[in-house]
Design a protein around this motif. Sequence first.
Motif, PDB file in Angstrom:
ATOM      1  N   GLY A 273       0.910  -1.183   0.093  1.00  0.00           N
ATOM      2  CA  GLY A 273      -0.011   0.062  -0.072  1.00  0.00           C
ATOM      3  C   GLY A 273       0.903   1.169  -0.173  1.00  0.00           C
ATOM      4  O   GLY A 273       0.196   2.188   0.464  1.00  0.00           O
ATOM      5  N   LEU A 274       2.020   1.268  -0.514  1.00  0.00           N
ATOM      6  CA  LEU A 274       3.112   2.258  -0.286  1.00  0.00           C
ATOM      7  C   LEU A 274       3.114   3.139  -1.540  1.00  0.00           C
ATOM      8  O   LEU A 274       3.175   4.230  -1.603  1.00  0.00           O
ATOM      9  CB  LEU A 274       4.276   1.829  -0.018  1.00  0.00           C
ATOM     10  N   LEU A 275       2.518   2.420  -2.857  1.00  0.00           N
ATOM     11  CA  LEU A 275       2.519   2.934  -4.000  1.00  0.00           C
ATOM     12  C   LEU A 275       1.194   2.576  -4.749  1.00  0.00           C
ATOM     13  O   LEU A 275       0.610   1.755  -4.611  1.00  0.00           O
ATOM     14  CB  LEU A 275       3.642   2.803  -4.849  1.00  0.00           C
ATOM     15  N   PRO A 276       0.606   3.365  -5.501  1.00  0.00           N
ATOM     16  CA  PRO A 276      -0.565   3.164  -6.385  1.00  0.00           C
ATOM     17  C   PRO A 276      -0.145   1.871  -7.348  1.00  0.00           C
ATOM     18  O   PRO A 276       0.913   1.612  -7.614  1.00  0.00           O
ATOM     19  CB  PRO A 276      -0.951   4.276  -7.378  1.00  0.00           C
ATOM     20  N   ARG A 277      -1.367   1.137  -7.519  1.00  0.00           N
ATOM     21  CA  ARG A 277      -1.138  -0.031  -8.396  1.00  0.00           C
ATOM     22  C   ARG A 277      -0.371   0.383  -9.826  1.00  0.00           C
ATOM     23  O   ARG A 277      -1.012   1.649 -10.489  1.00  0.00           O
ATOM     24  CB  ARG A 277      -2.439  -0.474  -8.827  1.00  0.00           C
ATOM     25  N   LEU A 278       0.359  -0.253 -10.208  1.00  0.00           N
ATOM     26  CA  LEU A 278       1.095  -0.093 -11.645  1.00  0.00           C
ATOM     27  C   LEU A 278       0.909  -1.167 -12.255  1.00  0.00           C
ATOM     28  O   LEU A 278       0.659  -2.453 -11.927  1.00  0.00           O
ATOM     29  CB  LEU A 278       2.553   0.269 -11.381  1.00  0.00           C
ATOM     30  N   ARG A 279       0.927  -1.190 -13.741  1.00  0.00           N
ATOM     31  CA  ARG A 279       0.873  -2.256 -14.555  1.00  0.00           C
ATOM     32  C   ARG A 279       2.025  -3.244 -14.484  1.00  0.00           C
ATOM     33  O   ARG A 279       3.297  -2.964 -14.391  1.00  0.00           O
ATOM     34  CB  ARG A 279       0.845  -1.808 -15.914  1.00  0.00           C
ATOM     35  N   ILE A 280       1.872  -4.219 -14.208  1.00  0.00           N
ATOM     36  CA  ILE A 280       2.911  -5.570 -13.977  1.00  0.00           C
ATOM     37  C   ILE A 280       2.668  -6.662 -14.960  1.00  0.00           C
ATOM     38  O   ILE A 280       1.633  -7.236 -15.131  1.00  0.00           O
ATOM     39  CB  ILE A 280       3.039  -5.917 -12.506  1.00  0.00           C
ATOM     40  N   ARG A 281       3.652  -6.647 -15.549  1.00  0.00           N
ATOM     41  CA  ARG A 281       3.670  -7.994 -16.758  1.00  0.00           C
ATOM     42  C   ARG A 281       4.620  -9.041 -16.482  1.00  0.00           C
ATOM     43  O   ARG A 281       5.729  -8.974 -15.976  1.00  0.00           O
ATOM     44  CB  ARG A 281       3.974  -7.464 -18.051  1.00  0.00           C
ATOM     45  N   GLN A 282       3.918 -10.261 -16.390  1.00  0.00           N
ATOM     46  CA  GLN A 282       4.829 -11.296 -16.211  1.00  0.00           C
ATOM     47  C   GLN A 282       5.712 -11.550 -17.483  1.00  0.00           C
ATOM     48  O   GLN A 282       4.935 -11.910 -18.475  1.00  0.00           O
ATOM     49  CB  GLN A 282       4.005 -12.591 -15.700  1.00  0.00           C
ATOM     50  N   THR A 283       6.878 -11.979 -17.338  1.00  0.00           N
ATOM     51  CA  THR A 283       7.862 -12.220 -18.557  1.00  0.00           C
ATOM     52  C   THR A 283       8.149 -13.716 -18.610  1.00  0.00           C
ATOM     53  O   THR A 283       9.078 -14.048 -19.529  1.00  0.00           O
ATOM     54  CB  THR A 283       8.876 -11.267 -18.514  1.00  0.00           C
TER      55      THR A 283
END
Length: 644
Positions: A340-350
């Motif tokens: 909860g320290l940063l807003p949700r960001l786009r995360i892609r599994q590689t």
Amino acid sequence: MSSVPEATGHPAHPHPALVATTVGAIGVVFGDIGTSPIYAFRTALALTTADGAEANEVIGVLSLALWSLIFVVTIKYVVFLMRADNHGEGGVLALTALARRGLGKRSLIALVLGASGAALFYGDAIITPALSVLSAVEGLKTLPGAGNMFSDDLILLLTIAILIGLFAIQSRGTAQVSKLFGPVCILWFVCIGGLGLWHITDEISILRAFLPHYGAIFLFTHGVTGLFVLGAVFLTVTGAEALTADMGHFGRRPIRIGWFALVLPCLFLNYLGQGAFVLSALEAAHAAGGDIGDRDWFFLMAPEPVRPVLVILAMLATIIASQAVITGAFSLTQQAIQLGLLPRLRIRQTSASQAGQIYLPSINWMLLAGVLILVVQFRTSSSMAAAYGIAVTGTMVVTTCLAYIVVRHTWGWSRLRAIPLIAPFLVLDVIFFGANILRVIEGGWVPLLVAAVIGFMIYTWVRGRGIVRAFEKRQSIPLADLAAALAKRPPERVEGTAVFLTANAEGAPGALLHNLKHNKVLHERNLIVSIRTADRPFVDADERVRAKPIDDNFSSVVLTYGFMESPDVPHDLGLARGDERKLLNPAKTSYFIGRNTIKPVADVGMPIWQDRIFMFLQRNASDPTDFFHIPPGKVLELGEQVTV
């Protein structure tokens, strides 16, 4: 009863697996600290030799470097901090979660320390690729006859091209390339160790550097200059944080084996070899009536015929070191989002097989922009070195403070045991931090500025989310009361299942209340789903879902994830395509998400200017459908206006 907990999360490795894991650890964990010999000793020595150098000064600087490796890396990190793991995971945020568990309701101080350490890490993540790659490319100037060919501008362009290429390939993942990291780094350490061993015979008296009093005498006799040199000497231990941060990937034992069996001996040999090489050059210079000046001692140690190979190998090693820091920034950001320290960001599994292989586009391009600005602004590795130590020493101070909380409150040690253990480490960290602070004007302001910006973003996001949650709590009513009221006066019913995502499992979600108010319908089945983040990195599958029926219409469901996991709501509710459980029918399920409109007000909550920053962060946060892996066509967003 006080105790040191047994190691967790590190299964015993069979012999072949242990060898393979150790090779992998050498490739990922030690890249940063392993490339420090390229610039660390040269930078520290240049501050000493500005007005001429003496043999005892060279030995004093080298003694400080060797004992920094012994105390800071070996004793503090390898021996002690690697025992303070959180279910096998290490790093500043894993340690923060462990400290918060020990403090309970008083965990705010641990959260502040963790946020500070995370903010400082981003400063490190920007400087490491810039400094390490630039220092390796500068080795081209030492090639025979190539001094005039490689101008400063050409070195700069080559560095920028390599860095852009490095960040551009991040979206493809590093699963395949990383298999080469271990062998390349092993070759690197063998080469730098061999070079050092070859030159130790130039001046065997260099072994006196293992006597700590040479370093102490140097500090006491050089005043402020000695502190500046101490700040530069700290460059020899940059990358020590990676030893604990990557424990979850490799385990404690392979990292320790790699450090004691290969990395530490080769670093010792190389620094000793550089020192002996300098003493030999110093003797020759004095005999000729001159001085040694500032030279690229690391590359000059190599014989001219093999120097091009060393430069190429150095470039590969610094790219690997940079890759490890970039990957670390991705992992740290994922943890910060989950906590909860940063807003949700786009995360892609590689990678389909390794959960830790992730890519965050926004973080990747922001890091690249920061790296390129640094390279263009400072132009040489020598001038950039002044900016490096502050971020790393600041993170180390934070780590030591968190370690005290863990030892004192999580392990249950008394103050009489905890303080004597932690105090020497903290004093050493503070001394190094103070020595680096002296170089703020020379470039040390860069990581401090980056950390301040990230830290303020974290503070704004946490405070803004707190205001929104308080508003939602005031507007909410107990779910049990709503269920009882609807049972007495049921609204119009529609077939299917409604999944309402909320932060409060006990209260009626705002999206549910708005749906009832405006659409005046209730689905046949309603799941009130809340997401929880545990204080450990991973949660077992049998602990993931906790469901509690409220009545025939409503069920409260809590999904728990570790701080290193990505939520997958449909899968864990049995709604994923091909899921064998088939608890619900995906075709007849709708997801309701509350999305409130933020309105800045001067006399409520935060100042207007801070409100606008919070609104910017919220607008640029990843869409919940992406973050929670929800099918986009199944989502309805409902909300209202909130003043912050």
